[in-house]
Design an enzyme around this catalytic site. Sequence first.
Site, PDB file in Angstrom:
ATOM      1  N   SER A 137       0.847  -1.188   0.000  1.00 57.84           N
ATOM      2  CA  SER A 137       0.000   0.000   0.000  1.00 57.84           C
ATOM      3  C   SER A 137       0.881   1.235   0.000  1.00 57.84           C
ATOM      4  O   SER A 137       2.059   1.185   0.388  1.00 57.84           O
ATOM      5  CB  SER A 137      -0.891   0.006   1.258  1.00 57.84           C
ATOM      6  N   TYR A 160      -3.011  -0.406  10.000  1.00 61.33           N
ATOM      7  CA  TYR A 160      -3.009  -0.828   8.594  1.00 61.33           C
ATOM      8  C   TYR A 160      -1.676  -0.478   7.933  1.00 61.33           C
ATOM      9  O   TYR A 160      -1.060  -1.323   7.269  1.00 61.33           O
ATOM     10  CB  TYR A 160      -4.165  -0.147   7.852  1.00 61.33           C
TER      11      TYR A 160
END
Length: 265
Positions: A137, A160
């Site tokens: 990501s 995350y």
Amino acid sequence: MKNILITGSTDGIGKLVAIKLASEGHSVYVHGRNEGKVEKTVAEIKFSTKNENVDGFVADLSELDAVKRMAEEVNAKLSHIDILINNAGIFKTAEILSKDGLDLRFVVNYVAPYMLTKELLPLLEKGTDARIINLSSAAQSDISYAAMIGKQRVSLNASYAMSKLALTMWSFRLAKELEKVAVIAVNPGSLLNTKMANEAYGQHWSPAEKGADIQYDLAVDEAHKGVTGKYFDNDRGGYANAHQDAYNEDAINQLIDFTNKLLRN
């Protein structure tokens, strides 16, 4: 034709890339945590692509025992794997911690693919032009191990981003360890039109196909043959630098030691 396993592929970009690969005649193995959804996805892909070489595996990646069982099933069923796409990931969940008391994002986004890949390496080493594609990501941030084992509360965004940095750091280490298998971490694109992004932020910037297309390219395109230990940033349209800790050998050693101790407990 290749044997391809894609985790988290009953919806989102995982499902899109599964359809694209199956339509070309590859043997595609989808994965999801819901048996009914996996069966429905397999049937749907078979029908839409006219490819009977589609099957599925069921496992809740937040449960490490389930990851182990899935690995055993894959090893029993397949003779080799050419492409492993660790696509499964989570952001927003009702639960903060896994059944093992660990941060849920850390388990699903990093520990599960670490464990699954390790168990499947013998199959990958039998593959042709074998590649591991790890879904990273643009969000990557310094890891708090206290947060990762549930001893410190941090925001969903923070955990995350930590989990995705961990995945990227491990990807770079794994690439150095493997001679016959390439490893690439990829940011498929920020805020794609997927269930995860829409649930988390209530909006999207780009179509889900953007993420599926780059996964497809990295998995089978000749242009990426032999490339390993790199980070592809689809927001920037090419290989780019990841977070600085992804190049910090001391930090990577700490992560790998931590992970191995966790899995031995």
